[in-house]
Design a protein around this motif. Structure first.
Motif, PDB file in Angstrom:
ATOM      1  N   UNK A 340      32.365  -4.014 -14.393  1.00 20.16           N
ATOM      2  CA  UNK A 340      30.906  -3.987 -14.507  1.00 20.16           C
ATOM      3  C   UNK A 340      30.456  -4.754 -15.751  1.00 20.16           C
ATOM      4  N   UNK A 341      31.177  -4.583 -16.860  1.00 20.94           N
ATOM      5  CA  UNK A 341      30.857  -5.353 -18.071  1.00 20.94           C
ATOM      6  C   UNK A 341      31.037  -6.848 -17.827  1.00 20.94           C
ATOM      7  N   UNK A 342      32.107  -7.191 -17.133  1.00 25.57           N
ATOM      8  CA  UNK A 342      32.376  -8.601 -16.847  1.00 25.57           C
ATOM      9  C   UNK A 342      31.287  -9.199 -15.963  1.00 25.57           C
ATOM     10  N   UNK A 343      30.868  -8.455 -14.931  1.00 21.85           N
ATOM     11  CA  UNK A 343      29.817  -8.961 -14.042  1.00 21.85           C
ATOM     12  C   UNK A 343      28.504  -9.110 -14.790  1.00 21.85           C
ATOM     13  N   UNK A 348      24.584 -12.932 -17.643  1.00 22.97           N
ATOM     14  CA  UNK A 348      24.039 -13.485 -18.884  1.00 22.97           C
ATOM     15  C   UNK A 348      24.463 -14.934 -19.067  1.00 22.97           C
ATOM     16  N   UNK A 349      25.711 -15.243 -18.746  1.00 23.69           N
ATOM     17  CA  UNK A 349      26.185 -16.617 -18.848  1.00 23.69           C
ATOM     18  C   UNK A 349      25.419 -17.536 -17.907  1.00 23.69           C
ATOM     19  N   UNK A 350      25.141 -17.064 -16.686  1.00 22.99           N
ATOM     20  CA  UNK A 350      24.393 -17.874 -15.728  1.00 22.99           C
ATOM     21  C   UNK A 350      22.951 -18.092 -16.184  1.00 22.99           C
ATOM     22  N   UNK A 351      22.365 -17.078 -16.812  1.00 17.54           N
ATOM     23  CA  UNK A 351      21.006 -17.248 -17.340  1.00 17.54           C
ATOM     24  C   UNK A 351      20.974 -18.297 -18.447  1.00 17.54           C
ATOM     25  N   UNK A 352      21.978 -18.282 -19.322  1.00 18.04           N
ATOM     26  CA  UNK A 352      22.076 -19.305 -20.366  1.00 18.04           C
ATOM     27  C   UNK A 352      22.271 -20.683 -19.747  1.00 18.04           C
ATOM     28  N   UNK A 353      23.078 -20.739 -18.701  1.00 16.72           N
ATOM     29  CA  UNK A 353      23.330 -22.018 -18.046  1.00 16.72           C
ATOM     30  C   UNK A 353      22.054 -22.572 -17.433  1.00 16.72           C
ATOM     31  N   UNK A 354      21.250 -21.716 -16.821  1.00 23.38           N
ATOM     32  CA  UNK A 354      19.978 -22.162 -16.254  1.00 23.38           C
ATOM     33  C   UNK A 354      19.073 -22.720 -17.354  1.00 23.38           C
ATOM     34  N   UNK A 355      19.030 -22.041 -18.504  1.00 19.37           N
ATOM     35  CA  UNK A 355      18.207 -22.530 -19.620  1.00 19.37           C
ATOM     36  C   UNK A 355      18.705 -23.896 -20.102  1.00 19.37           C
ATOM     37  N   UNK A 356      20.018 -24.065 -20.179  1.00 18.55           N
ATOM     38  CA  UNK A 356      20.562 -25.358 -20.606  1.00 18.55           C
ATOM     39  C   UNK A 356      20.231 -26.452 -19.601  1.00 18.55           C
ATOM     40  N   UNK A 411      18.351 -32.500 -11.956  1.00 17.97           N
ATOM     41  CA  UNK A 411      17.714 -31.621 -10.968  1.00 17.97           C
ATOM     42  C   UNK A 411      18.764 -30.880 -10.140  1.00 17.97           C
ATOM     43  N   UNK A 412      19.809 -31.566  -9.717  1.00 15.67           N
ATOM     44  CA  UNK A 412      20.847 -30.911  -8.907  1.00 15.67           C
ATOM     45  C   UNK A 412      21.598 -29.859  -9.715  1.00 15.67           C
ATOM     46  N   UNK A 413      21.862 -30.146 -10.973  1.00 17.50           N
ATOM     47  CA  UNK A 413      22.567 -29.173 -11.803  1.00 17.50           C
ATOM     48  C   UNK A 413      21.701 -27.950 -12.075  1.00 17.50           C
ATOM     49  N   UNK A 414      20.398 -28.154 -12.260  1.00 17.33           N
ATOM     50  CA  UNK A 414      19.499 -27.017 -12.452  1.00 17.33           C
ATOM     51  C   UNK A 414      19.415 -26.172 -11.185  1.00 17.33           C
ATOM     52  N   UNK A 415      19.328 -26.821 -10.040  1.00 12.36           N
ATOM     53  CA  UNK A 415      19.253 -26.088  -8.777  1.00 12.36           C
ATOM     54  C   UNK A 415      20.541 -25.293  -8.526  1.00 12.36           C
ATOM     55  N   UNK A 416      21.648 -25.913  -8.792  1.00  8.64           N
ATOM     56  CA  UNK A 416      22.932 -25.223  -8.604  1.00  8.64           C
ATOM     57  C   UNK A 416      23.054 -24.021  -9.540  1.00  8.64           C
ATOM     58  N   UNK A 417      22.638 -24.199 -10.790  1.00  6.76           N
ATOM     59  CA  UNK A 417      22.702 -23.095 -11.753  1.00  6.76           C
ATOM     60  C   UNK A 417      21.838 -21.926 -11.297  1.00  6.76           C
ATOM     61  N   UNK A 418      20.674 -22.223 -10.676  1.00  7.78           N
ATOM     62  CA  UNK A 418      19.832 -21.152 -10.166  1.00  7.78           C
ATOM     63  C   UNK A 418      20.517 -20.357  -9.066  1.00  7.78           C
ATOM     64  N   UNK A 420      23.763 -20.060  -8.645  1.00  9.11           N
ATOM     65  CA  UNK A 420      24.876 -19.323  -9.243  1.00  9.11           C
ATOM     66  C   UNK A 420      24.388 -18.080  -9.984  1.00  9.11           C
ATOM     67  N   UNK A 421      23.234 -18.171 -10.616  1.00 13.30           N
ATOM     68  CA  UNK A 421      22.675 -16.981 -11.262  1.00 13.30           C
ATOM     69  C   UNK A 421      22.329 -15.915 -10.228  1.00 13.30           C
ATOM     70  N   UNK A 422      21.742 -16.330  -9.110  1.00 12.99           N
ATOM     71  CA  UNK A 422      21.418 -15.373  -8.052  1.00 12.99           C
ATOM     72  C   UNK A 422      22.679 -14.717  -7.499  1.00 12.99           C
ATOM     73  N   UNK A 423      23.732 -15.512  -7.318  1.00 10.31           N
ATOM     74  CA  UNK A 423      24.996 -14.953  -6.830  1.00 10.31           C
ATOM     75  C   UNK A 423      25.582 -13.971  -7.838  1.00 10.31           C
ATOM     76  N   UNK A 424      25.461 -14.264  -9.132  1.00 10.61           N
ATOM     77  CA  UNK A 424      25.985 -13.364 -10.159  1.00 10.61           C
ATOM     78  C   UNK A 424      25.232 -12.037 -10.157  1.00 10.61           C
ATOM     79  N   UNK A 425      23.935 -12.077  -9.931  1.00  7.24           N
ATOM     80  CA  UNK A 425      23.148 -10.835  -9.879  1.00  7.24           C
ATOM     81  C   UNK A 425      23.581  -9.981  -8.685  1.00  7.24           C
ATOM     82  N   UNK A 426      23.799 -10.624  -7.543  1.00 14.71           N
ATOM     83  CA  UNK A 426      24.268  -9.888  -6.357  1.00 14.71           C
ATOM     84  C   UNK A 426      25.658  -9.309  -6.604  1.00 14.71           C
TER      85      UNK A 426
END
Length: 527
Positions: A340-343, A348-356, A411-418, A420-426
């Motif tokens: 659970x901590x890892x997930x 959090x890592x995916x959120x940072x990636x989206x910001x980057x 644009x493609x990297x931002x879309x992909x990061x979004x 991946x963040x959604x998948x991490x939340x699930x």
């Protein structure tokens, strides 16, 4: 003739015919040959060869002074596993390897030292009459560059160019041109003041923390497997003791049956049944000894112990009651479950990636600046001194801009990061749901087995008392051999069921602690 008598007689004939009484199987061939050949030899020589043959036989059969088995407890087995277990050692190395990623990500801030030297000679025909027929040049240069955490690239350099020619029109021959310069480049668009660089390091640190969790989880899994292997070994040892005990009872019954048969109180069929019962128990002892050996080897593998070492224990199978409610177990699991901590960290890592990736949508815009001074003289020392004494300075400042019209990569990297963040939340939600299921199932399994053990122990006690009563009836002539053998089998089965139930209950406790991720904390001081 009984089966034992048949095999005993057969073995005696083989040994006598070969002439190898009191010599083990390893020296069979040597001793046999010595007897046939030694008729013509002198007695001392023959005696010496026989001694060598016996020694070789003992060596070949692996006989010798047996080492005392090493006594081991459950805690000692777990500590040995923490020190020596292959999976645990690999987990530690994997974490140390992952930790190097932090140094790797910080490498962008390393300081670079640059330098070089060159020599040139030009004898080409000049275009002008003022040119030289021969020219030589030497260049020496060095510099330092470094990137700061705020995205600033700094560069400092120094150079000396020595020039010589055979032209009479050159004022300083040879001449030295020395120059020192300092420059910078500051990102104010994409990677705004080093934002992406710092975020990349933060993501790497979170990934290393997850690697630490993964290593701890592997260690805990190995501890659980080791403790289960120890329980399996203890069960096999106790099972062997139970079977040997029942063998003793079977032999007592057979001895009594022989006496009763001799005085005519027992039928031959009952005597055969008693003998068959003894042989059956002996075969079970052989099989149980093999299970003890196999389970001991499995445990020694978990502890990385020498296979030649023998182990033993004074401990008996017993269970440690777990006094925890389901709600408390769930609360403990949600505070200590590493997956659970890892997930959560991955989210959090995916959120940072989206910001980057969002920052990478910005145009590249850099502030640049350079300052330089130089000096020229026929001597390198004078040229260097003139840099500070004369106003030979150079200044440059500007803004550099770059932006792709389509910007497809960003644009493609931002879309992909979004995504991946959604998948991490699930995945985080799925992990939390899995924790509820695993802890609930483990808790219910333990509670169920605890209730089952109570009933099995009570049934085993009744079965044992029933056998005692049947033995008294048998001695009084009011029971049959078949009934007594059947009751012995029931007691054997009941005692096995009790031992197995205790082992399964202890394994269920380990699974419950494993589902809450509390095993590692119990033994981490031994790491």
């Amino acid at each position: 003739m009984t089966i034992q008598g048949f095999w005993a007689r057969w073995g005696e004939k083989r040994l006598t015919g070969a002439g190898i009484n009191n010599i083990n199987k390893g020296s069979f061939g040597i001793a046999f040959g010595v007897k046939a050949w030694g008729m013509t030899m002198k007695r001392p020589v023959l005696l010496g060869i026989l001694i060598i043959a016996v020694t070789v036989g003992h060596t070949a059969s692996g006989e010798g002074p047996a080492e005392a088995p090493r006594m081991i407890t459950r805690q000692e087995a777990l500590k040995a596993a923490l020190r020596n277990n292959f999976d645990i050692r690999l987990a530690k190395i994997d974490y140390l390897a992952a930790f190097t990623d932090i140094k790797y990500s910080n490498a962008i801030f390393d300081t670079f030292l640059t330098g070089g030297t060159s020599y040139s000679e030009d004898r080409r025909k000049p275009l002008s009459v003022f040119g030289s027929q021969r020219a030589q040049g030497n260049t020496y240069r060095g510099g330092v560059s470094k990137k700061l955490p705020f995205g600033t690239d700094l560069v400092a350099s120094f150079s000396d160019n020595r020039a010589w020619s055979d032209s009479v029109y050159v004022v300083n021959n040879p001449s030295h041109t020395t120059e020192s310069s300092v420059g910078f480049r500051q990102a104010v668009g994409k990677n705004f003041f080093g934002y992406v660089d710092r975020r990349t390091i933060s993501v790497t640190q979170l990934a290393v923390e997850n690697a630490d969790l993964a290593a701890k989880d592997r260690i805990e899994a190995s501890l659980a497997d080791t403790e289960k292997a120890y329980l399996g070994w203890m069960f096999s040892v106790e099972s062997l003791e139970i079977i040997k005990d029942m063998l003793g009872k079977a032999e007592e019954l057979y001895s009594s049956a022989k006496k009763n048969f001799e005085i005519g109180r027992l039928e031959r069929a009952d005597l055969y049944a008693s003998e068959a019962n003894v042989l059956s128990r002996k075969s079970e002892v052989v099989a149980a000894e093999n299970r003890v050996k196999r389970s001991a080897e499995e445990l020694k593998f978990r502890m990385d112990m020498d296979t030649r070492s023998e182990i033993a224990t004074n401990e008996k199978l017993a269970y440690l009651p777990v006094r925890v409610k389901l709600e408390e177990a769930l609360k403990k699991a949600f505070s200590s479950r590493r997956d659970q901590m890892e997930a959560a960290r991955i989210v959090k890592m995916m959120e940072m990636t989206v910001e980057m990736r969002a920052n990478e949508m910005w145009p590249e815009m850099d502030l640049v600046g350079t300052m330089a001074v130089n000096g020229i003289d026929s001597s390198v020392d004078e040229a260097f001194s003139s840099m500070a004494s004369k106003n030979n300075s150079y200044y440059y400042g500007g803004v550099e801009f770059s932006y792709p019209f389509e910007n497809s990569l960003a644009e493609s990297r931002l879309e992909r990061a979004g995504y991946e963040r959604e998948a991490a939340i699930i995945a985080l939600a799925m992990t939390e749901r899995r924790i509820i299921t695993e802890v609930g199932n483990a808790w219910r399994e333990y509670a169920t087995l605890e209730n089952v053990l109570s009933s099995i122990m009570e049934a085993a006690d009744i079965t044992s008392r029933k056998l005692d009563e049947e033995e008294r009836m048998f001695l009084a002539g009011r029971s049959s051999t078949k009934n007594l053998i059947d009751y012995q089998r029931e007691v054997l089965s009941a005692r096995h069921e009790v031992a197995r139930a205790v082992m399964e209950l202890e394994k269920a406790r380990i699974d419950l602690e494993r589902s809450m991720n509390t095993l590692f904390d119990k033994h981490k001081e031994s790491l």
